[in-house]
Motif scaffolding. Sequence first.
Motif, PDB file in Angstrom:
ATOM      1  N   LYS A  22       0.838  -1.207   0.000  1.00 52.29           N
ATOM      2  CA  LYS A  22       0.000   0.000   0.000  1.00 52.29           C
ATOM      3  C   LYS A  22       0.876   1.261   0.000  1.00 52.29           C
ATOM      4  O   LYS A  22       0.599   2.220  -0.713  1.00 52.29           O
ATOM      5  N   GLU A  23       1.941   1.244   0.778  1.00 53.78           N
ATOM      6  CA  GLU A  23       2.847   2.400   0.835  1.00 53.78           C
ATOM      7  C   GLU A  23       3.554   2.602  -0.506  1.00 53.78           C
ATOM      8  O   GLU A  23       3.745   3.739  -0.941  1.00 53.78           O
ATOM      9  N   ARG A  24       3.922   1.530  -1.173  1.00 50.87           N
ATOM     10  CA  ARG A  24       4.593   1.627  -2.479  1.00 50.87           C
ATOM     11  C   ARG A  24       3.648   2.221  -3.523  1.00 50.87           C
ATOM     12  O   ARG A  24       4.039   3.101  -4.299  1.00 50.87           O
ATOM     13  N   VAL A  25       2.416   1.753  -3.550  1.00 50.37           N
ATOM     14  CA  VAL A  25       1.435   2.273  -4.506  1.00 50.37           C
ATOM     15  C   VAL A  25       1.165   3.752  -4.223  1.00 50.37           C
ATOM     16  O   VAL A  25       1.083   4.570  -5.143  1.00 50.37           O
ATOM     17  N   ARG A  26       1.057   4.120  -2.954  1.00 54.88           N
ATOM     18  CA  ARG A  26       0.826   5.519  -2.582  1.00 54.88           C
ATOM     19  C   ARG A  26       1.997   6.395  -3.023  1.00 54.88           C
ATOM     20  O   ARG A  26       1.809   7.498  -3.547  1.00 54.88           O
ATOM     21  N   ALA A  27       3.216   5.916  -2.828  1.00 53.17           N
ATOM     22  CA  ALA A  27       4.404   6.684  -3.219  1.00 53.17           C
ATOM     23  C   ALA A  27       4.459   6.870  -4.737  1.00 53.17           C
ATOM     24  O   ALA A  27       4.772   7.960  -5.231  1.00 53.17           O
ATOM     25  N   GLN A  28       4.144   5.814  -5.495  1.00 51.11           N
ATOM     26  CA  GLN A  28       4.137   5.925  -6.956  1.00 51.11           C
ATOM     27  C   GLN A  28       3.068   6.902  -7.424  1.00 51.11           C
ATOM     28  O   GLN A  28       3.307   7.700  -8.324  1.00 51.11           O
ATOM     29  N   THR A  30       1.753   9.403  -5.766  1.00 52.86           N
ATOM     30  CA  THR A  30       2.141  10.766  -5.405  1.00 52.86           C
ATOM     31  C   THR A  30       3.201  11.292  -6.363  1.00 52.86           C
ATOM     32  O   THR A  30       3.119  12.431  -6.825  1.00 52.86           O
ATOM     33  N   ALA A  31       4.175  10.463  -6.686  1.00 49.49           N
ATOM     34  CA  ALA A  31       5.246  10.887  -7.589  1.00 49.49           C
ATOM     35  C   ALA A  31       4.702  11.198  -8.986  1.00 49.49           C
ATOM     36  O   ALA A  31       5.214  12.095  -9.668  1.00 49.49           O
ATOM     37  N   TYR A  32       3.685  10.496  -9.415  1.00 45.33           N
ATOM     38  CA  TYR A  32       3.101  10.710 -10.734  1.00 45.33           C
ATOM     39  C   TYR A  32       2.517  12.113 -10.864  1.00 45.33           C
ATOM     40  O   TYR A  32       2.542  12.708 -11.937  1.00 45.33           O
ATOM     41  N   PHE A  33       2.007  12.655  -9.779  1.00 49.47           N
ATOM     42  CA  PHE A  33       1.363  13.965  -9.817  1.00 49.47           C
ATOM     43  C   PHE A  33       2.281  15.109  -9.386  1.00 49.47           C
ATOM     44  O   PHE A  33       1.906  16.272  -9.495  1.00 49.47           O
ATOM     45  N   GLU A  34       3.472  14.816  -8.887  1.00 47.44           N
ATOM     46  CA  GLU A  34       4.393  15.875  -8.451  1.00 47.44           C
ATOM     47  C   GLU A  34       5.167  16.419  -9.644  1.00 47.44           C
ATOM     48  O   GLU A  34       5.678  15.661 -10.459  1.00 47.44           O
ATOM     49  N   PRO A  35       5.290  17.741  -9.735  1.00 45.46           N
ATOM     50  CA  PRO A  35       6.077  18.324 -10.831  1.00 45.46           C
ATOM     51  C   PRO A  35       7.566  18.026 -10.614  1.00 45.46           C
ATOM     52  O   PRO A  35       8.179  18.548  -9.702  1.00 45.46           O
ATOM     53  N   ASN A  36       8.123  17.158 -11.449  1.00 49.46           N
ATOM     54  CA  ASN A  36       9.531  16.805 -11.304  1.00 49.46           C
ATOM     55  C   ASN A  36      10.231  16.648 -12.651  1.00 49.46           C
ATOM     56  O   ASN A  36      11.332  16.133 -12.721  1.00 49.46           O
ATOM     57  N   ILE A  37       9.582  17.110 -13.727  1.00 45.91           N
ATOM     58  CA  ILE A  37      10.161  17.039 -15.067  1.00 45.91           C
ATOM     59  C   ILE A  37      10.277  18.463 -15.601  1.00 45.91           C
ATOM     60  O   ILE A  37       9.317  19.235 -15.551  1.00 45.91           O
ATOM     61  N   THR A  38      11.465  18.791 -16.098  1.00 44.52           N
ATOM     62  CA  THR A  38      11.690  20.120 -16.662  1.00 44.52           C
ATOM     63  C   THR A  38      11.373  20.091 -18.152  1.00 44.52           C
ATOM     64  O   THR A  38      11.858  19.228 -18.879  1.00 44.52           O
ATOM     65  N   ILE A  39      10.571  21.046 -18.606  1.00 45.59           N
ATOM     66  CA  ILE A  39      10.225  21.135 -20.024  1.00 45.59           C
ATOM     67  C   ILE A  39      11.433  21.680 -20.780  1.00 45.59           C
ATOM     68  O   ILE A  39      11.946  22.751 -20.451  1.00 45.59           O
ATOM     69  N   ASP A  40      11.872  20.921 -21.790  1.00 49.68           N
ATOM     70  CA  ASP A  40      12.997  21.396 -22.597  1.00 49.68           C
ATOM     71  C   ASP A  40      12.678  21.382 -24.086  1.00 49.68           C
ATOM     72  O   ASP A  40      13.530  21.634 -24.909  1.00 49.68           O
ATOM     73  N   ASP A  41      11.424  21.113 -24.427  1.00 51.75           N
ATOM     74  CA  ASP A  41      10.994  21.041 -25.816  1.00 51.75           C
ATOM     75  C   ASP A  41       9.905  22.092 -26.039  1.00 51.75           C
ATOM     76  O   ASP A  41       8.918  22.146 -25.299  1.00 51.75           O
ATOM     77  N   ALA A  42      10.092  22.917 -27.080  1.00 53.85           N
ATOM     78  CA  ALA A  42       9.138  23.999 -27.357  1.00 53.85           C
ATOM     79  C   ALA A  42       7.754  23.460 -27.707  1.00 53.85           C
ATOM     80  O   ALA A  42       6.737  24.046 -27.332  1.00 53.85           O
ATOM     81  N   GLU A  43       7.694  22.337 -28.416  1.00 58.39           N
ATOM     82  CA  GLU A  43       6.398  21.761 -28.799  1.00 58.39           C
ATOM     83  C   GLU A  43       5.625  21.298 -27.572  1.00 58.39           C
ATOM     84  O   GLU A  43       4.424  21.538 -27.451  1.00 58.39           O
ATOM     85  N   ILE A  44       6.311  20.648 -26.642  1.00 59.76           N
ATOM     86  CA  ILE A  44       5.658  20.197 -25.398  1.00 59.76           C
ATOM     87  C   ILE A  44       5.249  21.401 -24.560  1.00 59.76           C
ATOM     88  O   ILE A  44       4.170  21.410 -23.971  1.00 59.76           O
ATOM     89  N   ALA A  45       6.092  22.421 -24.525  1.00 59.31           N
ATOM     90  CA  ALA A  45       5.744  23.635 -23.779  1.00 59.31           C
ATOM     91  C   ALA A  45       4.471  24.257 -24.325  1.00 59.31           C
ATOM     92  O   ALA A  45       3.599  24.692 -23.565  1.00 59.31           O
ATOM     93  N   THR A  46       4.332  24.264 -25.649  1.00 58.70           N
ATOM     94  CA  THR A  46       3.124  24.809 -26.272  1.00 58.70           C
ATOM     95  C   THR A  46       1.905  23.971 -25.910  1.00 58.70           C
ATOM     96  O   THR A  46       0.840  24.509 -25.588  1.00 58.70           O
ATOM     97  N   LEU A  47       2.053  22.641 -25.943  1.00 60.98           N
ATOM     98  CA  LEU A  47       0.942  21.747 -25.580  1.00 60.98           C
ATOM     99  C   LEU A  47       0.471  21.985 -24.151  1.00 60.98           C
ATOM    100  O   LEU A  47      -0.718  21.911 -23.852  1.00 60.98           O
ATOM    101  N   LEU A  48       1.415  22.259 -23.256  1.00 64.54           N
ATOM    102  CA  LEU A  48       1.092  22.427 -21.841  1.00 64.54           C
ATOM    103  C   LEU A  48       0.777  23.871 -21.463  1.00 64.54           C
ATOM    104  O   LEU A  48       0.526  24.164 -20.295  1.00 64.54           O
ATOM    105  N   HIS A  49       0.830  24.776 -22.438  1.00 64.99           N
ATOM    106  CA  HIS A  49       0.633  26.203 -22.155  1.00 64.99           C
ATOM    107  C   HIS A  49       1.617  26.647 -21.077  1.00 64.99           C
ATOM    108  O   HIS A  49       1.255  27.311 -20.105  1.00 64.99           O
ATOM    109  N   ALA A  50       2.876  26.242 -21.251  1.00 65.88           N
ATOM    110  CA  ALA A  50       3.936  26.550 -20.288  1.00 65.88           C
ATOM    111  C   ALA A  50       5.136  27.087 -21.045  1.00 65.88           C
ATOM    112  O   ALA A  50       5.102  27.253 -22.269  1.00 65.88           O
TER     113      ALA A  50
END
Length: 116
Positions: A22-28, A30-50
Amino acid sequence: MAQGRKTGGRQKGTPNKPNPLKERVRAQSTAYFEPNITIDDAEIATLLHASIGDMVSRFDLDMAMMEPKDRAAIQERLLRYHTPQMQSVSAEVSLSGDVTTTIEERLAKLAAQPDT
Protein backbone atom coordinates in the motif's frame (compact mmCIF):
# COMPACT_ATOMS: atom_id res chain seq x y z
CA MET A 1 -16.91 -13.03 29.77
CA ALA A 2 -16.01 -9.39 29.09
CA GLN A 3 -19.18 -7.88 30.63
CA GLY A 4 -19.19 -5.06 28.04
CA ARG A 5 -15.60 -3.98 28.79
CA LYS A 6 -12.57 -4.26 26.53
CA THR A 7 -10.33 -7.02 27.87
CA GLY A 8 -7.81 -7.56 25.08
CA GLY A 9 -6.53 -6.41 21.73
CA ARG A 10 -4.68 -3.22 20.88
CA GLN A 11 -4.52 -0.26 23.19
CA LYS A 12 -6.44 2.85 22.17
CA GLY A 13 -4.42 5.02 19.77
CA THR A 14 -2.17 2.23 18.51
CA PRO A 15 -1.56 2.80 14.77
CA ASN A 16 -2.30 0.10 12.20
CA LYS A 17 0.55 -2.07 10.98
CA PRO A 18 2.28 -0.64 7.89
CA ASN A 19 1.43 -2.31 4.61
CA PRO A 20 4.49 -2.21 2.29
CA LEU A 21 2.47 -2.74 -0.90
CA LYS A 22 0.00 0.00 0.00
CA GLU A 23 2.85 2.40 0.83
CA ARG A 24 4.59 1.63 -2.48
CA VAL A 25 1.44 2.27 -4.51
CA ARG A 26 0.83 5.52 -2.58
CA ALA A 27 4.40 6.68 -3.22
CA GLN A 28 4.14 5.92 -6.96
CA SER A 29 0.81 7.70 -7.21
CA THR A 30 2.14 10.77 -5.40
CA ALA A 31 5.25 10.89 -7.59
CA TYR A 32 3.10 10.71 -10.73
CA PHE A 33 1.36 13.96 -9.82
CA GLU A 34 4.39 15.88 -8.45
CA PRO A 35 6.08 18.32 -10.83
CA ASN A 36 9.53 16.80 -11.30
CA ILE A 37 10.16 17.04 -15.07
CA THR A 38 11.69 20.12 -16.66
CA ILE A 39 10.22 21.13 -20.02
CA ASP A 40 13.00 21.40 -22.60
CA ASP A 41 10.99 21.04 -25.82
CA ALA A 42 9.14 24.00 -27.36
CA GLU A 43 6.40 21.76 -28.80
CA ILE A 44 5.66 20.20 -25.40
CA ALA A 45 5.74 23.63 -23.78
CA THR A 46 3.12 24.81 -26.27
CA LEU A 47 0.94 21.75 -25.58
CA LEU A 48 1.09 22.43 -21.84
CA HIS A 49 0.63 26.20 -22.15
CA ALA A 50 3.94 26.55 -20.29
CA SER A 51 7.44 27.85 -20.90
CA ILE A 52 10.70 26.04 -21.50
CA GLY A 53 12.27 25.42 -18.09
CA ASP A 54 8.95 25.06 -16.24
CA MET A 55 8.46 22.00 -14.04
CA VAL A 56 5.56 19.65 -14.85
CA SER A 57 4.38 16.26 -13.64
CA ARG A 58 4.19 13.05 -15.59
CA PHE A 59 0.41 13.39 -15.31
CA ASP A 60 0.55 16.78 -17.05
CA LEU A 61 2.61 15.30 -19.89
CA ASP A 62 0.29 12.33 -20.28
CA MET A 63 -2.78 14.57 -20.32
CA ALA A 64 -1.20 16.85 -22.95
CA MET A 65 -0.52 13.89 -25.24
CA MET A 66 -4.12 12.60 -25.13
CA GLU A 67 -6.88 13.34 -27.57
CA PRO A 68 -9.32 15.97 -26.24
CA LYS A 69 -12.15 13.41 -25.85
CA ASP A 70 -9.89 11.10 -23.82
CA ARG A 71 -8.65 14.00 -21.70
CA ALA A 72 -12.26 15.00 -20.95
CA ALA A 73 -13.14 11.41 -19.99
CA ILE A 74 -10.19 11.24 -17.57
CA GLN A 75 -11.11 14.60 -16.02
CA GLU A 76 -14.69 13.39 -15.55
CA ARG A 77 -13.47 10.26 -13.75
CA LEU A 78 -11.13 12.28 -11.54
CA LEU A 79 -13.96 14.62 -10.53
CA ARG A 80 -15.65 11.72 -8.74
CA TYR A 81 -12.87 11.71 -6.17
CA HIS A 82 -13.17 15.32 -5.04
CA THR A 83 -16.67 16.45 -5.98
CA PRO A 84 -19.67 15.27 -3.97
CA GLN A 85 -22.19 13.24 -5.90
CA MET A 86 -25.72 14.55 -6.23
CA GLN A 87 -28.21 12.42 -4.31
CA SER A 88 -31.82 12.00 -5.31
CA VAL A 89 -34.36 13.08 -2.73
CA SER A 90 -37.84 11.72 -2.46
CA ALA A 91 -40.71 13.26 -0.57
CA GLU A 92 -43.94 11.69 0.55
CA VAL A 93 -46.90 13.99 1.02
CA SER A 94 -50.09 13.02 2.76
CA LEU A 95 -53.22 15.14 2.69
CA SER A 96 -55.86 15.18 5.35
CA GLY A 97 -59.23 16.83 5.51
CA ASP A 98 -61.45 17.78 2.60
CA VAL A 99 -59.29 17.78 -0.50
CA THR A 100 -62.15 17.96 -2.99
CA THR A 101 -62.93 21.67 -2.56
CA THR A 102 -61.57 24.12 -5.10
CA ILE A 103 -59.52 27.19 -4.30
CA GLU A 104 -62.51 29.37 -5.14
CA GLU A 105 -64.68 27.54 -2.61
CA ARG A 106 -62.00 27.89 0.06
CA LEU A 107 -61.59 31.61 -0.64
CA ALA A 108 -65.36 32.16 -0.50
CA LYS A 109 -65.50 30.33 2.85
CA LEU A 110 -62.65 32.45 4.22
CA ALA A 111 -64.30 35.65 2.93
CA ALA A 112 -67.56 34.75 4.71
CA GLN A 113 -65.82 34.47 8.09
CA PRO A 114 -65.94 37.62 10.22
CA ASP A 115 -62.67 39.50 10.78
CA THR A 116 -61.29 39.14 14.28
